[in-house]
Design a protein around this motif. Structure first.
Motif, mmCIF file in Angstrom:
data_model
loop_
_atom_site.group_PDB
_atom_site.id
_atom_site.type_symbol
_atom_site.label_atom_id
_atom_site.label_comp_id
_atom_site.label_asym_id
_atom_site.label_seq_id
_atom_site.Cartn_x
_atom_site.Cartn_y
_atom_site.Cartn_z
ATOM 1 N N ASN A 162 2.112 7.507 3.637
ATOM 2 C CA ASN A 162 2.992 7.831 2.520
ATOM 3 C C ASN A 162 3.380 6.582 1.739
ATOM 4 O O ASN A 162 3.739 6.646 0.583
ATOM 5 C CB ASN A 162 4.254 8.525 3.040
ATOM 6 C CG ASN A 162 3.945 9.873 3.665
ATOM 7 O OD1 ASN A 162 3.087 10.595 3.165
ATOM 8 N ND2 ASN A 162 4.619 10.195 4.753
ATOM 9 N N LYS A 163 3.354 5.416 2.376
ATOM 10 C CA LYS A 163 3.756 4.181 1.754
ATOM 11 C C LYS A 163 2.703 3.125 2.056
ATOM 12 O O LYS A 163 2.197 3.053 3.167
ATOM 13 C CB LYS A 163 5.115 3.748 2.301
ATOM 14 C CG LYS A 163 5.691 2.491 1.688
ATOM 15 C CD LYS A 163 7.031 2.178 2.318
ATOM 16 C CE LYS A 163 7.641 0.925 1.712
ATOM 17 N NZ LYS A 163 8.925 0.606 2.357
ATOM 18 N N ALA A 164 2.391 2.311 1.047
ATOM 19 C CA ALA A 164 1.375 1.288 1.252
ATOM 20 C C ALA A 164 1.976 0.100 2.001
ATOM 21 O O ALA A 164 2.265 -0.947 1.442
ATOM 22 C CB ALA A 164 0.781 0.850 -0.077
ATOM 23 N N GLN A 185 -3.285 9.693 6.372
ATOM 24 C CA GLN A 185 -2.856 9.342 5.027
ATOM 25 C C GLN A 185 -1.466 8.742 5.118
ATOM 26 O O GLN A 185 -0.559 9.357 5.660
ATOM 27 C CB GLN A 185 -2.827 10.583 4.137
ATOM 28 C CG GLN A 185 -2.264 10.312 2.741
ATOM 29 C CD GLN A 185 -3.234 9.550 1.875
ATOM 30 O OE1 GLN A 185 -4.365 9.953 1.730
ATOM 31 N NE2 GLN A 185 -2.789 8.453 1.307
ATOM 32 N N GLY A 201 -7.048 1.962 -5.200
ATOM 33 C CA GLY A 201 -6.051 1.838 -6.253
ATOM 34 C C GLY A 201 -6.544 0.976 -7.394
ATOM 35 O O GLY A 201 -7.615 0.373 -7.328
ATOM 36 N N PHE A 233 -9.168 10.416 -2.002
ATOM 37 C CA PHE A 233 -8.168 9.635 -2.715
ATOM 38 C C PHE A 233 -7.852 10.354 -4.024
ATOM 39 O O PHE A 233 -8.749 10.840 -4.711
ATOM 40 C CB PHE A 233 -8.669 8.225 -3.019
ATOM 41 C CG PHE A 233 -8.544 7.265 -1.874
ATOM 42 C CD1 PHE A 233 -7.318 6.692 -1.566
ATOM 43 C CD2 PHE A 233 -9.652 6.932 -1.115
ATOM 44 C CE1 PHE A 233 -7.199 5.795 -0.515
ATOM 45 C CE2 PHE A 233 -9.546 6.036 -0.064
ATOM 46 C CZ PHE A 233 -8.314 5.469 0.245
ATOM 47 N N GLN A 250 -3.156 3.056 -2.323
ATOM 48 C CA GLN A 250 -3.178 4.110 -1.314
ATOM 49 C C GLN A 250 -3.982 3.585 -0.132
ATOM 50 O O GLN A 250 -4.926 2.819 -0.313
ATOM 51 C CB GLN A 250 -3.861 5.371 -1.837
ATOM 52 C CG GLN A 250 -3.211 6.013 -3.049
ATOM 53 C CD GLN A 250 -4.047 7.183 -3.516
ATOM 54 O OE1 GLN A 250 -4.320 8.115 -2.774
ATOM 55 N NE2 GLN A 250 -4.458 7.127 -4.778
ATOM 56 N N THR A 251 -3.604 3.980 1.064
ATOM 57 C CA THR A 251 -4.363 3.569 2.245
ATOM 58 C C THR A 251 -4.613 4.768 3.144
ATOM 59 O O THR A 251 -3.816 5.710 3.197
ATOM 60 C CB THR A 251 -3.625 2.498 3.062
ATOM 61 O OG1 THR A 251 -2.453 3.048 3.657
ATOM 62 C CG2 THR A 251 -3.249 1.310 2.200
ATOM 63 N N GLN A 252 -5.740 4.739 3.810
ATOM 64 C CA GLN A 252 -6.047 5.688 4.863
ATOM 65 C C GLN A 252 -6.678 4.912 6.012
ATOM 66 O O GLN A 252 -7.311 3.883 5.797
ATOM 67 C CB GLN A 252 -6.987 6.789 4.375
ATOM 68 C CG GLN A 252 -6.378 7.660 3.284
ATOM 69 C CD GLN A 252 -7.214 8.881 3.000
ATOM 70 O OE1 GLN A 252 -7.714 9.518 3.923
ATOM 71 N NE2 GLN A 252 -7.382 9.202 1.733
#
Length: 376
Positions: free
Chosen positions: A27-29, A25, A209, A123, A95-97
């Motif tokens: 913290n920043k996109a 996960q 998102g 998410f 958000q990215t994973q």
């Protein structure tokens, strides 16, 4: 033996559906979107290892990624020159994973060997209907498993072919599908060993998102070549992707690569890449190409150069030439953003593969890798 060194220590761990999955996960996109690669050997080879991928290793407020390429030939020393393509993206609306799935592909020569895995990621906004999601390929790494022999390619399929949501659980599910058909019946092959054994690592990136949308398309083509192939590489295809006019920013990602050859073939050049060009009011122009080259007249000179240490150069027939044909497809995702900084990049490099006949270097080692950390 792992096909690549695990360089994702900056990821915080989430729940895993499968033992072979690793999730992170962010913290920043701030993340890279893989847009493919090209690679050329001096002369043609079996595939001992072939890979290209990008990873996000950002920590805190930093924006860092790893750019990686891997190449190893069957038995002869050579240099693989490559170019990697990706887009670096920053956005506060996403958000990215990201993660890696491992597939063990083992069977008999000539068989179509396939494996499917499903996974899910959590998410925070996954239960909100206005939120959009996409899962992209961020590269792959294919190499022989446990020191197995290298074989020649006839087919390779890599895809993330479906994405769906579980609204109550706030999860996004996706399915990954890989398959290959390899064999080796020429003189340098082990005639009594008819087993194909490869391990493929699929690198994936999940986006979520309300600040973006995604739309998928598939493009394909084909070509044929003669034993003495002098045909130029096909030009880049120029295609138009039409999305929603209200989004001011756009780029592309890859969700699937599919190549089918008429028979088993040595590989000289592989190319599977795309580049976003002009974008205006929902219309994105894209250049793309997926090419495979089995032979070229220039191979003999490269073969003699790399055959060093022998009293006389090898015969001209030692470089494999064979007519053939192929069909290919690339699955492309149009990604549109309400607010994002998108910077296209390409990186040139090489892998100097120093193996010798009878003194094989492990293709899973770092000797087959070119890895660079990039800070934005």
């Amino acid at each position: 033996m792992k096909c690549s060194t695990m360089r994702f220590w900056a990821y915080s761990m989430l729940a895993m559906l499968l033992p072979s999955m690793v999730f992170g996960q962010q913290n920043k996109a701030c993340f890279p979107v893989w847009q493919g690669f090209s690679q050329t050997w001096g002369y043609n080879h079996r595939i001992n290892r072939l890979g290209d991928w990008v990873e996000n290793v950002s920590e805190g407020d930093s924006c860092k990624l790893l750019s990686s390429h891997a190449a190893a030939s069957g038995s002869g020393a050579d240099r693989a020159d490559f170019t990697q393509y990706y887009a670096a993206i920053q956005s506060d609306l996403l958000q990215t994973q990201s993660g890696i799935a491992t597939f063990n592909l083992s069977g008999k020569e000539g068989d179509y060997i396939a494996e499917v895995q499903t996974a899910d990621v959590s998410f925070l906004e996954a239960n909100e209907l206005g939120t959009h999601y996409e899962v992209l390929l961020n590269g792959f790494d294919l190499c022989t498993a446990n020191g197995a022999k290298a074989d020649k390619i006839q087919a390779l399929d890599i895809a993330i072919d479906s994405v769906w949501r579980d609204l109550p659980a706030r999860k996004v599910h996706f399915r990954m599908r890989v398959a290959l058909q390899f064999a080796c019946s020429s003189a340098e092959c082990e005639s009594l060993n008819q087993i194909v054994d490869y391990r493929l690592k699929l690198y994936w990136l999940a986006l979520g998102g309300q600040g973006f949308v995604s739309d998928r398309s598939t493009f394909g083509s084909g070509r044929a070549w003669e034993k003495q192939d002098t045909a130029p590489t096909p030009p880049m295809a120029r295609v138009a992707l039409l999305g929603e006019a209200r989004f001011p920013k756009a780029t592309t990602g890859i969700t699937g690569l599919h190549i089918q050859l008429d028979d088993e073939h040595h590989m000289l050049t592989w190319e599977s890449r795309l580049q976003a060009a002009q974008y205006d009011k929902g219309l994105l122009m894209v250049y793309l190409r997926m090419a495979f080259v089995q032979n070229h007249p220039s191979m003999y000179a490269a073969f003699k150069t790399r055959y060093g240490g022998h009293p006389r150069p090898p015969a001209h027939w030692a470089v494999k030439r064979k007519p053939g044909s192929l069909a290919w497809e690339m699955d492309v995702a149009l990604l549109q953003f309400e607010d994002a900084e998108i910077t296209p990049h390409s990186r040139n490099g090489s892998v100097d593969w120093k193996t010798k006949h009878g003194e094989q270097v492990d293709a899973a080692s770092e000797a087959a890798e070119n890895v660079v950390e990039i800070v934005r």
